[in-house]
Enzyme design. Structure first.
Site, PDB file in Angstrom:
ATOM      1  CD  GLU A  84      -0.024  95.914  54.027  1.00 16.53           C
ATOM      2  OE1 GLU A  84       1.123  95.653  54.428  1.00 16.53           O
ATOM      3  OE2 GLU A  84      -0.829  96.567  54.705  1.00 16.53           O
ATOM      4  CG  HIS A 114       4.048  99.933  55.040  1.00 11.14           C
ATOM      5  ND1 HIS A 114       2.687 100.158  54.939  1.00 11.14           N
ATOM      6  CD2 HIS A 114       4.191  98.594  55.224  1.00 11.14           C
ATOM      7  CE1 HIS A 114       2.039  99.014  55.103  1.00 11.14           C
ATOM      8  NE2 HIS A 114       2.920  98.042  55.259  1.00 11.14           N
ATOM      9  CG  HIS A 169       4.762  93.373  53.940  1.00  9.13           C
ATOM     10  ND1 HIS A 169       5.021  93.088  55.267  1.00  9.13           N
ATOM     11  CD2 HIS A 169       4.037  94.528  53.946  1.00  9.13           C
ATOM     12  CE1 HIS A 169       4.459  94.009  56.028  1.00  9.13           C
ATOM     13  NE2 HIS A 169       3.869  94.896  55.265  1.00  9.13           N
TER      14      HIS A 169
HETATM   15  C1  LIG Z   1      -1.958  94.104  58.181  1.00  6.53           C
HETATM   16  C2  LIG Z   1      -1.189  94.782  59.231  1.00  6.53           C
HETATM   17  C3  LIG Z   1       0.122  95.357  58.750  1.00  6.53           C
HETATM   18  C4  LIG Z   1      -0.181  96.509  57.794  1.00  6.53           C
HETATM   19  O1  LIG Z   1       0.712  96.897  57.025  1.00  6.53           O
HETATM   20  O2  LIG Z   1      -1.299  97.053  57.881  1.00  6.53           O
HETATM   21  C5  LIG Z   1       0.987  94.307  58.110  1.00  6.53           C
HETATM   22  O3  LIG Z   1       1.580  94.457  57.074  1.00  6.53           O
HETATM   23  S1  LIG Z   1       1.042  92.843  58.976  1.00  6.53           S
HETATM   24  C6  LIG Z   1       2.155  91.792  58.037  1.00  6.53           C
HETATM   25  C7  LIG Z   1       1.990  90.393  58.509  1.00  6.53           C
HETATM   26  N1  LIG Z   1       0.824  89.757  57.880  1.00  6.53           N
HETATM   27  C8  LIG Z   1       0.981  89.025  56.765  1.00  6.53           C
HETATM   28  O4  LIG Z   1       2.074  88.833  56.255  1.00  6.53           O
HETATM   29  C9  LIG Z   1      -0.290  88.428  56.196  1.00  6.53           C
HETATM   30  C10 LIG Z   1      -0.022  87.764  54.853  1.00  6.53           C
HETATM   31  N2  LIG Z   1       0.992  86.719  54.986  1.00  6.53           N
HETATM   32  C11 LIG Z   1       0.659  85.387  54.945  1.00  6.53           C
HETATM   33  O5  LIG Z   1      -0.489  84.994  54.763  1.00  6.53           O
HETATM   34  C12 LIG Z   1       1.825  84.413  55.137  1.00  6.53           C
HETATM   35  O6  LIG Z   1       2.904  85.089  55.723  1.00  6.53           O
HETATM   36  C13 LIG Z   1       2.321  83.788  53.799  1.00  6.53           C
HETATM   37  C14 LIG Z   1       1.210  82.940  53.170  1.00  6.53           C
HETATM   38  C15 LIG Z   1       2.789  84.855  52.851  1.00  6.53           C
HETATM   39  C16 LIG Z   1       3.525  82.902  54.125  1.00  6.53           C
HETATM   40  O7  LIG Z   1       3.113  81.920  55.043  1.00  6.53           O
HETATM   41  P1  LIG Z   1       4.247  81.061  55.806  1.00  6.53           P
HETATM   42  O8  LIG Z   1       5.201  81.955  56.505  1.00  6.53           O
HETATM   43  O9  LIG Z   1       3.511  80.036  56.612  1.00  6.53           O
HETATM   44  O10 LIG Z   1       5.146  80.387  54.729  1.00  6.53           O
HETATM   45  P2  LIG Z   1       4.741  79.328  53.605  1.00  6.53           P
HETATM   46  O11 LIG Z   1       5.585  78.141  53.777  1.00  6.53           O
HETATM   47  O12 LIG Z   1       3.264  79.154  53.457  1.00  6.53           O
HETATM   48  O13 LIG Z   1       5.284  80.155  52.336  1.00  6.53           O
HETATM   49  C17 LIG Z   1       4.956  79.731  51.022  1.00  6.53           C
HETATM   50  C18 LIG Z   1       6.111  80.206  50.159  1.00  6.53           C
HETATM   51  O14 LIG Z   1       6.195  81.643  50.215  1.00  6.53           O
HETATM   52  C19 LIG Z   1       7.498  82.023  50.693  1.00  6.53           C
HETATM   53  N3  LIG Z   1       7.305  83.192  51.552  1.00  6.53           N
HETATM   54  C20 LIG Z   1       6.769  83.212  52.799  1.00  6.53           C
HETATM   55  N4  LIG Z   1       6.778  84.471  53.291  1.00  6.53           N
HETATM   56  C21 LIG Z   1       7.347  85.247  52.342  1.00  6.53           C
HETATM   57  C22 LIG Z   1       7.675  86.629  52.242  1.00  6.53           C
HETATM   58  N5  LIG Z   1       7.390  87.469  53.261  1.00  6.53           N
HETATM   59  N6  LIG Z   1       8.261  87.086  51.123  1.00  6.53           N
HETATM   60  C23 LIG Z   1       8.544  86.235  50.098  1.00  6.53           C
HETATM   61  N7  LIG Z   1       8.281  84.887  50.097  1.00  6.53           N
HETATM   62  C24 LIG Z   1       7.690  84.427  51.228  1.00  6.53           C
HETATM   63  C25 LIG Z   1       8.030  80.833  51.460  1.00  6.53           C
HETATM   64  O15 LIG Z   1       9.440  80.877  51.442  1.00  6.53           O
HETATM   65  C26 LIG Z   1       7.460  79.703  50.645  1.00  6.53           C
HETATM   66  O16 LIG Z   1       8.238  79.552  49.480  1.00  6.53           O
HETATM   67  P3  LIG Z   1       8.964  78.137  49.192  1.00  6.53           P
HETATM   68  O17 LIG Z   1       9.716  78.351  47.915  1.00  6.53           O
HETATM   69  O18 LIG Z   1       7.840  77.130  49.110  1.00  6.53           O
HETATM   70  O19 LIG Z   1       9.859  77.918  50.406  1.00  6.53           O
HETATM   71 CO   LIG Z   2       2.289  96.152  56.076  1.00  5.91          CO
END
Ligand SMILES: CC[C@H](C(=O)O)C(=O)SCCNC(=O)CCNC(=O)[C@H](O)C(C)(C)COP(=O)(O)OP(=O)(O)OC[C@H]1O[C@@H](n2cnc3c(N)ncnc32)[C@H](O)[C@@H]1OP(=O)(O)O
Ligand SMILES: [Co+2]
Length: 149
Positions: free
Chosen positions: A136, A8, A87
């Site tokens: 993921e 997905h 993602h």
């Molecule tokens: C699991 C259930 C379901 C499934 O399919 O089964 C799902 O998919 S649920 C989806 C939601 N859950 C998650 O996303 C869990 C994993 N994600 C995380 O742990 C956080 O979202 C994280 C660590 C990726 C980002 O955390 P946060 O939003 O607090 O931002 P940060 O400032 O820590 O980010 C650091 C850095 O990464 C860039 N960033 C953040 N999110 C994304 C993204 N989705 N894609 C690409 N880049 C991302 C952010 O811009 C920061 O970069 P910087 O250059 O420092 O600004």
């Molecule tokens: Co997902």
């Protein structure tokens, strides 16, 4: 590692209802599943099926809306108020083996392997280690997996 099916594309949205209307009325989606809460993952989820070749099952858009103040997508929506592509999710045959391989490659794994929205084990890899894409990894559903509910 053997790259598996694109299971997905995760799309963050401030409103699953509004996104459902978009995929139904603008995009003509034929199958939109019932939204459901995934409290453990801090999101409300809704799957939109996309057809494959010859109308077979293709992949899905996974609409995700924050659930609770500590939802992992709150930060993303604060930066992207309209929502957006969040993602991608690829399938692998064995989630434990995949986790070990990514660890050995030095990729940051975000949290424990846990059951995702399809009821199968998943984990996430940090976008900064994955060409800027929050990635993921999900185990292809299989009978009798030690992960089964
Ligand atoms: C699991 C259930 C379901 C499934 O399919 O089964 C799902 O998919 S649920 C989806 C939601 N859950 C998650 O996303 C869990 C994993 N994600 C995380 O742990 C956080 O979202 C994280 C660590 C990726 C980002 O955390 P946060 O939003 O607090 O931002 P940060 O400032 O820590 O980010 C650091 C850095 O990464 C860039 N960033 C953040 N999110 C994304 C993204 N989705 N894609 C690409 N880049 C991302 C952010 O811009 C920061 O970069 P910087 O250059 O420092 O600004
Ligand atoms: Co997902």
């Amino acid at each position: 590692m053997k790259l598996g099916r694109l299971n997905h594309i995760g799309v963050a949205t401030p409103s699953i209802e509004a996104s459902i209307a978009h995929y139904r009325d603008v995009m003509g989606a034929l199958k939109i599943h019932k939204p459901f809460d995934l409290e453990a993952q801090g999101v409300k989820v809704c799957f939109v099926d996309t057809p494959g070749e010859g109308g077979t099952f293709g992949t899905q858009i996974e609409l995700i809306e924050p659930l609770g103040t500590d939802s992992p997508i709150n930060g993303f929506l604060a930066k992207n108020p309209l929502g957006g592509q969040h993602h991608v999710c690829f399938e692998v045959a064995d989630i434990d083996e995949a986790r070990k391989e990514f660890e050995e490659l030095g990729k940051r794994i975000l949290g424990p392997t846990r059951l995702g929205a399809h009821g199968t084990p998943i984990f996430f890899l940090h976008p900064k280690d994955m060409q800027g894409i929050l990635t993921e990894i999900m185990e292809t559903p299989k009978e009798g997996s030690h992960w089964s509910n």
